[in-house]
Design a protein around this motif. Sequence first.
Motif, PDB file in Angstrom:
ATOM      1  N   ASP A 353       1.482  16.401 -21.897  1.00 30.65           N
ATOM      2  CA  ASP A 353       1.275  16.442 -23.351  1.00 30.65           C
ATOM      3  C   ASP A 353       1.076  15.054 -23.935  1.00 30.65           C
ATOM      4  OD1 ASP A 353       1.366  19.192 -23.730  1.00 30.65           O
ATOM      5  OD2 ASP A 353       3.549  19.209 -23.763  1.00 30.65           O
ATOM      6  N   PHE A 354       1.906  14.097 -23.510  1.00 31.06           N
ATOM      7  CA  PHE A 354       1.798  12.734 -23.991  1.00 31.06           C
ATOM      8  C   PHE A 354       0.958  11.864 -23.056  1.00 31.06           C
ATOM      9  CE2 PHE A 354       6.098  13.694 -26.027  1.00 31.06           C
ATOM     10  CZ  PHE A 354       5.536  13.966 -27.263  1.00 31.06           C
ATOM     11  N   LYS A 355       0.318  12.520 -22.069  1.00 30.97           N
ATOM     12  CA  LYS A 355      -0.547  11.837 -21.096  1.00 30.97           C
ATOM     13  C   LYS A 355       0.227  10.811 -20.284  1.00 30.97           C
ATOM     14  CE  LYS A 355      -4.541  12.506 -24.128  1.00 30.97           C
ATOM     15  NZ  LYS A 355      -5.648  11.877 -24.904  1.00 30.97           N
ATOM     16  N   PHE A 356       1.527  11.103 -20.063  1.00 24.30           N
ATOM     17  CA  PHE A 356       2.332  10.212 -19.228  1.00 24.30           C
ATOM     18  C   PHE A 356       1.947  10.385 -17.758  1.00 24.30           C
ATOM     19  CE2 PHE A 356       6.116  10.070 -22.401  1.00 24.30           C
ATOM     20  CZ  PHE A 356       5.404   9.177 -23.183  1.00 24.30           C
ATOM     21  N   PHE A 357       2.033  11.682 -17.305  1.00 24.47           N
ATOM     22  CA  PHE A 357       1.698  12.026 -15.921  1.00 24.47           C
ATOM     23  C   PHE A 357       0.998  13.377 -15.923  1.00 24.47           C
ATOM     24  CE2 PHE A 357       5.951  10.004 -16.124  1.00 24.47           C
ATOM     25  CZ  PHE A 357       5.567   8.738 -15.725  1.00 24.47           C
ATOM     26  N   ASN A 358       0.446  13.747 -14.776  1.00 25.91           N
ATOM     27  CA  ASN A 358      -0.316  14.994 -14.702  1.00 25.91           C
ATOM     28  C   ASN A 358       0.565  16.240 -14.712  1.00 25.91           C
ATOM     29  OD1 ASN A 358      -2.815  13.736 -14.671  1.00 25.91           O
ATOM     30  ND2 ASN A 358      -2.770  13.461 -12.432  1.00 25.91           N
ATOM     31  N   GLY A 359       1.753  16.156 -14.152  1.00 29.52           N
ATOM     32  CA  GLY A 359       2.602  17.348 -14.059  1.00 29.52           C
ATOM     33  C   GLY A 359       4.049  17.047 -14.356  1.00 29.52           C
ATOM     34  N   GLY A 360       4.884  18.120 -14.369  1.00 35.36           N
ATOM     35  CA  GLY A 360       6.310  17.961 -14.582  1.00 35.36           C
ATOM     36  C   GLY A 360       6.707  17.940 -16.046  1.00 35.36           C
ATOM     37  N   VAL A 361       7.997  17.808 -16.265  1.00 38.10           N
ATOM     38  CA  VAL A 361       8.565  17.822 -17.619  1.00 38.10           C
ATOM     39  C   VAL A 361       9.367  16.547 -17.827  1.00 38.10           C
ATOM     40  CG1 VAL A 361      10.138  19.032 -19.185  1.00 38.10           C
ATOM     41  CG2 VAL A 361       8.669  20.338 -17.630  1.00 38.10           C
ATOM     42  N   ILE A 362       9.359  16.042 -19.052  1.00 33.82           N
ATOM     43  CA  ILE A 362      10.161  14.878 -19.406  1.00 33.82           C
ATOM     44  C   ILE A 362      11.109  15.250 -20.542  1.00 33.82           C
ATOM     45  CG2 ILE A 362       8.387  14.000 -20.995  1.00 33.82           C
ATOM     46  CD1 ILE A 362       9.346  11.156 -20.211  1.00 33.82           C
TER      47      ILE A 362
END
Length: 437
Positions: A353-362
């Motif tokens: 969503d924030f274009k941090f990484f391609n997958g997973g949750v933060i």
Amino acid sequence: MESICEMYTLQSNDNKVFQVNQKVIDASVLLKNSCELTDITEPILLNCSSKCLDAFVQLINHYDKIIDIHDTEFEIELFESFNRDDLGKLVEQIGYLDSDFFVETIADVILDRINGFDWKELQAYFDLEDDFTEDERYQIEDNKFEFLISLAARRLYLRFPLSPSVNFMMLKNFFFTPMNVIFSKIIEKSNEKTSFNLSVINKSIKNEVDRYPIKITEFQLNNRNWSFQNNGKPKFSGSVTHASYNEKYLQIFIQRKISPYSLMVIENGVLSPTTNIPKFVLNNFVVIPKAPTLTLKVMFSQWIKLSNCFDIHNFSSLFFKIDYIDMNFNLFYQRFILKDLSKEIQINASCADFKFFNGGVIYMFKKANCSKFHEIYITSKIQKISAEFKNFVLEFMEEDGIIRSRKKIFKINSARHKVKKEYVFKVSTVKEILIGL
């Protein structure tokens, strides 16, 4: 004129005396006025028993300053030996001292004792008259949600005319005081279940309940539906799903306001052309939290602006759950966090969503009265540090914060936490690494 006396003598009607300081005098409008307007050289005679006066003095002396903060546990224990009849005498004898702090305290004590009562038990406890007709009571039972928000339903008209016989200030009850200040405070501070059950006893009480925001257990809002829950017994709820009902319901909500224990805004989908939400957003709709620590929960699926209709100053903390939004973190921070940094904030978001990484949750955590985040937890395996994530850590994380992750995302061997089976990185160390990238 400030009195020069530092100590005063109060005498009960059974001739027991109490030495009290200025704090006790100031807690009562009657005592304060008496001491300011006259020179007190003899004991102040009060028409109350030593048991009641002693309880009042103990209550006030428990606090360093008399402000709007109560030690509820102490207060409930202080009056534990007072049964219903004793409380009635206490209210009658101490009520005339005109002490707002005492009124707040006794209201809390009584509310604690009647918690969970149904309307008939409340009627008996307060010794109240039931003035609803059999037909009206049938209509209330059949239209509970409409009754809660005071919307006329079928033959039931919920705006009851006031007359001397049904005026709330004159309504007789077991804890009657001038202007019914204690009973009024009980209604004001009651939870959603007690408030509703009180309102179905008596038309005068219903009118008093309607002076306050609509108390509900839960309020959910999304782009197509308003959902309300009131977890009394039996449970009942109301929702607005058809455009023809929106205006009628929403005008009541805007005028009366609502006071929920749980509030969730779900932002998803495209607005239906028949819905009145745009008009709803433009109105001054205010949510007044019943719980002082209420968290506003906002769930995003697609970006629309429903959450802008809430004044976030009413909430102690904010929770954002994000499934999909089309904005970078900088913009999100500007719109939802920077406007009030006093709030404790949690964000659960897809890393993409924030274009941090391609997958997973933060998972992101910000303390109250801080401009930056103190902790994040990442569930994804990171192949490459993105420019967006680098910017977030450098610009929006505290130096003494931590980054936790399931996978080893930075080459720091000492970060391994064997017990929790995760990696814990110091933000200060991570920033040194990121600056070099």
